[in-house]
Design a protein around this motif. Sequence first.
Motif, PDB file in Angstrom:
ATOM      1  N   TYR A 149      11.245 -25.655 -24.480  1.00 25.05           N
ATOM      2  CA  TYR A 149      10.818 -25.702 -25.878  1.00 25.05           C
ATOM      3  C   TYR A 149       9.930 -26.917 -26.069  1.00 25.05           C
ATOM      4  O   TYR A 149      10.267 -28.016 -25.643  1.00 25.05           O
ATOM      5  N   VAL A 150       8.787 -26.708 -26.704  1.00 23.74           N
ATOM      6  CA  VAL A 150       7.848 -27.793 -26.976  1.00 23.74           C
ATOM      7  C   VAL A 150       7.874 -28.085 -28.462  1.00 23.74           C
ATOM      8  O   VAL A 150       7.748 -27.174 -29.286  1.00 23.74           O
ATOM      9  N   ALA A 151       8.038 -29.360 -28.798  1.00 25.43           N
ATOM     10  CA  ALA A 151       7.974 -29.817 -30.184  1.00 25.43           C
ATOM     11  C   ALA A 151       6.793 -30.775 -30.286  1.00 25.43           C
ATOM     12  O   ALA A 151       6.969 -31.995 -30.190  1.00 25.43           O
ATOM     13  N   PRO A 152       5.579 -30.234 -30.442  1.00 27.88           N
ATOM     14  CA  PRO A 152       4.399 -31.100 -30.407  1.00 27.88           C
ATOM     15  C   PRO A 152       4.371 -32.147 -31.523  1.00 27.88           C
ATOM     16  O   PRO A 152       3.863 -33.251 -31.324  1.00 27.88           O
ATOM     17  N   ASP A 153       4.950 -31.817 -32.677  1.00 24.76           N
ATOM     18  CA  ASP A 153       4.973 -32.786 -33.774  1.00 24.76           C
ATOM     19  C   ASP A 153       5.834 -34.002 -33.456  1.00 24.76           C
ATOM     20  O   ASP A 153       5.700 -35.048 -34.074  1.00 24.76           O
ATOM     21  N   ARG A 154       6.723 -33.865 -32.460  1.00 18.76           N
ATOM     22  CA  ARG A 154       7.542 -34.991 -32.001  1.00 18.76           C
ATOM     23  C   ARG A 154       7.112 -35.467 -30.625  1.00 18.76           C
ATOM     24  O   ARG A 154       7.812 -36.280 -30.010  1.00 18.76           O
ATOM     25  N   GLU A 155       6.006 -34.905 -30.112  1.00 22.90           N
ATOM     26  CA  GLU A 155       5.488 -35.202 -28.769  1.00 22.90           C
ATOM     27  C   GLU A 155       6.598 -35.059 -27.734  1.00 22.90           C
ATOM     28  O   GLU A 155       6.766 -35.903 -26.855  1.00 22.90           O
ATOM     29  N   SER A 156       7.360 -33.978 -27.825  1.00 20.13           N
ATOM     30  CA  SER A 156       8.526 -33.789 -26.968  1.00 20.13           C
ATOM     31  C   SER A 156       8.520 -32.417 -26.320  1.00 20.13           C
ATOM     32  O   SER A 156       8.052 -31.442 -26.904  1.00 20.13           O
ATOM     33  N   VAL A 157       9.071 -32.383 -25.116  1.00 17.64           N
ATOM     34  CA  VAL A 157       9.289 -31.130 -24.409  1.00 17.64           C
ATOM     35  C   VAL A 157      10.745 -31.112 -23.954  1.00 17.64           C
ATOM     36  O   VAL A 157      11.261 -32.113 -23.453  1.00 17.64           O
ATOM     37  N   TYR A 158      11.408 -29.993 -24.222  1.00 18.44           N
ATOM     38  CA  TYR A 158      12.813 -29.837 -23.868  1.00 18.44           C
ATOM     39  C   TYR A 158      12.914 -28.766 -22.784  1.00 18.44           C
ATOM     40  O   TYR A 158      12.209 -27.762 -22.830  1.00 18.44           O
ATOM     41  N   PHE A 159      13.786 -28.991 -21.830  1.00 16.16           N
ATOM     42  CA  PHE A 159      13.942 -28.041 -20.732  1.00 16.16           C
ATOM     43  C   PHE A 159      15.414 -27.923 -20.363  1.00 16.16           C
ATOM     44  O   PHE A 159      16.237 -28.709 -20.817  1.00 16.16           O
ATOM     45  N   GLY A 160      15.720 -26.918 -19.556  1.00 14.40           N
ATOM     46  CA  GLY A 160      17.115 -26.671 -19.181  1.00 14.40           C
ATOM     47  C   GLY A 160      17.936 -26.204 -20.352  1.00 14.40           C
ATOM     48  O   GLY A 160      19.134 -26.483 -20.430  1.00 14.40           O
ATOM     49  N   LEU A 161      17.323 -25.483 -21.274  1.00 14.86           N
ATOM     50  CA  LEU A 161      17.988 -25.121 -22.518  1.00 14.86           C
ATOM     51  C   LEU A 161      19.181 -24.190 -22.325  1.00 14.86           C
ATOM     52  O   LEU A 161      20.129 -24.235 -23.100  1.00 14.86           O
ATOM     53  N   THR A 162      19.143 -23.359 -21.295  1.00 14.73           N
ATOM     54  CA  THR A 162      20.270 -22.456 -21.058  1.00 14.73           C
ATOM     55  C   THR A 162      21.226 -23.001 -20.007  1.00 14.73           C
ATOM     56  O   THR A 162      22.183 -22.339 -19.635  1.00 14.73           O
ATOM     57  N   SER A 163      20.986 -24.219 -19.565  1.00  6.88           N
ATOM     58  CA  SER A 163      21.871 -24.835 -18.571  1.00  6.88           C
ATOM     59  C   SER A 163      22.958 -25.646 -19.275  1.00  6.88           C
ATOM     60  O   SER A 163      22.968 -25.759 -20.497  1.00  6.88           O
ATOM     61  N   ALA A 164      23.830 -26.217 -18.476  1.00  7.40           N
ATOM     62  CA  ALA A 164      24.918 -27.029 -19.027  1.00  7.40           C
ATOM     63  C   ALA A 164      24.432 -28.383 -19.545  1.00  7.40           C
ATOM     64  O   ALA A 164      25.119 -29.040 -20.313  1.00  7.40           O
TER      65      ALA A 164
END
Length: 169
Positions: free
Chosen positions: A48-63
Amino acid sequence: MARFPLVVALSALAAAGAVVVLAERFYRELEVRLAGAILDLFTTSGVYVAPDRESVYFGLTSAAPFGLRMTPECSSAFLLLPLLVVTMAMVYFRPSNARRLFFSLGISALVVVLVNQLRILTIVGLVHWFGTDEGYYWGHTLLGSMVSVFGGAVSIVLFVWLSTRKKTA
């Protein structure tokens, strides 16, 4: 090169430098979007990319989902500035080489951007393999910094080589 084209070339380089500085946040948003697109190619655990927060999230379905926020220090924006300054100086002193210098700048700038993406992928990989604390430490502090320094050096050497090599007959 005549006086007017020289002034235009130098002004374009100065404007590019000003844009990099003034639009630095927008540039980081673009870098985060690119990182998210690249990560999406390599992972099946969700990005998931949140460009307004300059952030990228990964491993969203992992523990252990994880997010990276790109601060100004982590962006490749300010690594482009030395290349722009060196190009300006070289265009000023050798305006007849302007075409080659702009080509060299383009290739070297691309290398800087790709190296920063490699740095992000390195952090993500190490977080995945070693866990959040140890992976982030090794990825961001040590190996990620080495990737940035080495990549920055490669881009400068590449710029100099491309801009000063002799034409083949």
